[in-house]
Design an enzyme around this catalytic site. Structure first.
Site: not given
Length: 227
Positions: A102, A118, A182
């Protein structure tokens, strides 16, 4: 002690008490609404009670209960891992090695490797694979942009993140691998399904119960990656 990995039921028969906040000059309307929602969210309370880093842990629990994507001994790579709820679930369900990545700092989690960086950086990817001990059996992405409050803009941003995660899945997954990401419903996500269906044996959609009803988010579970 093992955590409670069951999802939240609606039964019980007892009356749920609603917490109401008094208006404060120091809080905006949006902040007031968010705080009220958090205080009255059973998943927030369950996460705190069960030791999960966030209520999002229950989303992965419910997806796994339905699709059985987490297997004992597997290598798990989690992008957008902060604050670490999905990492906790993967470990609790028997993953052999777990790496969370993260842009934000993640507080240490026993038995997990956490990288601040990243996900698109080749050096970060190389480090993640080394820590995993090989390519991931499953790539998880619960990445989400900072919301602007403008639905169309937020939808484009989340689709862009999902597209990036899909490219990473194509690059990093071995044959037979699994990808969970997601999305926000809104139409623009449809172009992701075409390449996904070409490269995975099965592609399914789900909105786990832990996903708030007012949210347009859904999850795509793709299994059987074809290299």
């Amino acid at each position: 002690m093992a955590k409670d990995t069951s999802s939240i039921g609606s039964g019980g028969g007892g009356r749920t008490l609603t917490v109401k906040l008094k208006k404060s000059a120091g809080r905006s309307v949006a902040s007031q609404r968010w705080l009220t929602r958090q205080l009255n969210d059973p998943y927030v309370a369950a996460a705190q009670k069960g030791g999960w880093r966030s209520r999002a842990a229950f989303k992965l629990i419910e997806l796994d209960d339905r699709f059985h994507v987490l297997k004992k001994g597997m290598r798990v790579l989690d992008f957008g891992a902060a604050p670490g709820g999905w990492v906790q679930v993967a470990l609790e369900r028997g993953a052999g090695s777990v790496v969370g990545v993260d842009l934000l700092e993640i507080e240490p989690i026993p038995r997990a490797h956490l990288i601040k960086g990243d996900a698109t950086d080749p050096e970060v990817q190389k480090q993640a694979l080394e820590l995993l001990g090989g390519p991931p059996d499953i790539l998880l992405s619960d990445m989400a942009p900072n919301t602007s409050g403008h639905a169309a803009t937020d939808h484009v941003r989340i689709v862009a993140l999902a597209e990036m995660a899909l490219e990473l899945a194509f690059t990093l997954l071995p044959p037979g691998g699994t990808f969970v990401t997601k999305l926000f419903q809104g139409g623009a996500e449809q172009h992701l399904l075409v390449p996904m269906k070409k490269r995975f044996a099965t592609v399914r959609h789900a909105k786990p119960p832990a996903s708030r009803k007012e949210s347009s988010e859904l999850y795509v579970v793709a299994t059987g990656f074809r290299d």
